[in-house]
Scaffold this motif. Sequence first.
Motif, PDB file in Angstrom:
ATOM      1  N   ALA A 144      47.982  35.735  48.811  1.00  0.00           N
ATOM      2  CA  ALA A 144      48.582  35.403  47.521  1.00  0.00           C
ATOM      3  C   ALA A 144      49.169  36.623  46.816  1.00  0.00           C
ATOM      4  O   ALA A 144      49.625  36.522  45.678  1.00  0.00           O
ATOM      5  N   GLY A 145      49.137  37.789  47.443  1.00  0.00           N
ATOM      6  CA  GLY A 145      49.679  38.991  46.825  1.00  0.00           C
ATOM      7  C   GLY A 145      48.805  39.547  45.714  1.00  0.00           C
ATOM      8  O   GLY A 145      49.267  40.339  44.900  1.00  0.00           O
ATOM      9  N   LEU A 146      47.536  39.147  45.677  1.00  0.00           N
ATOM     10  CA  LEU A 146      46.628  39.580  44.615  1.00  0.00           C
ATOM     11  C   LEU A 146      45.906  40.891  44.934  1.00  0.00           C
ATOM     12  O   LEU A 146      45.249  41.458  44.070  1.00  0.00           O
ATOM     13  N   GLY A 147      46.012  41.357  46.163  1.00  0.00           N
ATOM     14  CA  GLY A 147      45.468  42.658  46.540  1.00  0.00           C
ATOM     15  C   GLY A 147      43.963  42.718  46.684  1.00  0.00           C
ATOM     16  O   GLY A 147      43.379  43.796  46.567  1.00  0.00           O
ATOM     17  N   GLY A 148      43.312  41.598  46.964  1.00  0.00           N
ATOM     18  CA  GLY A 148      41.854  41.587  47.047  1.00  0.00           C
ATOM     19  C   GLY A 148      41.290  42.562  48.065  1.00  0.00           C
ATOM     20  O   GLY A 148      40.375  43.324  47.757  1.00  0.00           O
ATOM     21  N   GLY A 149      41.816  42.560  49.272  1.00  0.00           N
ATOM     22  CA  GLY A 149      41.326  43.483  50.301  1.00  0.00           C
ATOM     23  C   GLY A 149      41.598  44.933  49.947  1.00  0.00           C
ATOM     24  O   GLY A 149      40.755  45.807  50.163  1.00  0.00           O
ATOM     25  N   SER A 150      42.765  45.194  49.380  1.00  0.00           N
ATOM     26  CA  SER A 150      43.111  46.559  48.956  1.00  0.00           C
ATOM     27  C   SER A 150      42.182  47.029  47.853  1.00  0.00           C
ATOM     28  O   SER A 150      41.732  48.177  47.840  1.00  0.00           O
ATOM     29  N   SER A 151      41.890  46.137  46.922  1.00  0.00           N
ATOM     30  CA  SER A 151      40.972  46.463  45.836  1.00  0.00           C
ATOM     31  C   SER A 151      39.582  46.754  46.387  1.00  0.00           C
ATOM     32  O   SER A 151      38.936  47.740  45.992  1.00  0.00           O
ATOM     33  N   ASP A 152      39.104  45.914  47.301  1.00  0.00           N
ATOM     34  CA  ASP A 152      37.786  46.132  47.899  1.00  0.00           C
ATOM     35  C   ASP A 152      37.716  47.506  48.565  1.00  0.00           C
ATOM     36  O   ASP A 152      36.728  48.226  48.416  1.00  0.00           O
TER      37      ASP A 152
END
Length: 183
Positions: free
Chosen positions: A95-103
């Motif tokens: 969804a382009g929300l960056g969850g994995g990048s944030s983690d």
Amino acid sequence: MILFPNAKINLGLDILRKRPDGYHDIETVMVPVPWCDVLEIVPAKGSETTLTVSGRKVECPMEKNLVMKAYRALEAEVSLPPVDIYLRKIIPDGAGLGGGSSDASFTLLALNELFSLGYNREELARIASTLGADCPFFIYNTPMLCTGTGTDMEPVELDLKGHSILIVKPQVSVPTAAAYSHT
């Protein structure tokens, strides 16, 4: 240590051109939003670092997860003791929300604090940039004008008080590579 890696949204996304290295030059404003995963990092019970993921299903082996890649990237720079990492996935993928990048970025921040490593934000952002284009944003976690592949960042003054953000995630997902392939 328990942290709450948050999502982000892009206010506008201009894909400028495909680069010779296969990436794309973009221009966007990334803004943190309070939709969070839960990340806990504790000293390891055993002799190896482990990752336990719960919540939303994550379809990748442990060593390919960005959280483990973040641990390994920092471990390549400085000796780290083994830890047990618990990740509760709430932010949807695709969804382009960056969850994995944030983690991943919050993992770097947590390890830096937990072990008093002394890295500053610029140094952590450099390491984060090796993990993914969105990762350095989450080291600073403040509204940023992002250019280049998304890793060239400049803070922007942005006041969204009095405005609401509604994020709707339909059942369909769009992988990043597929979204960028139409440029």
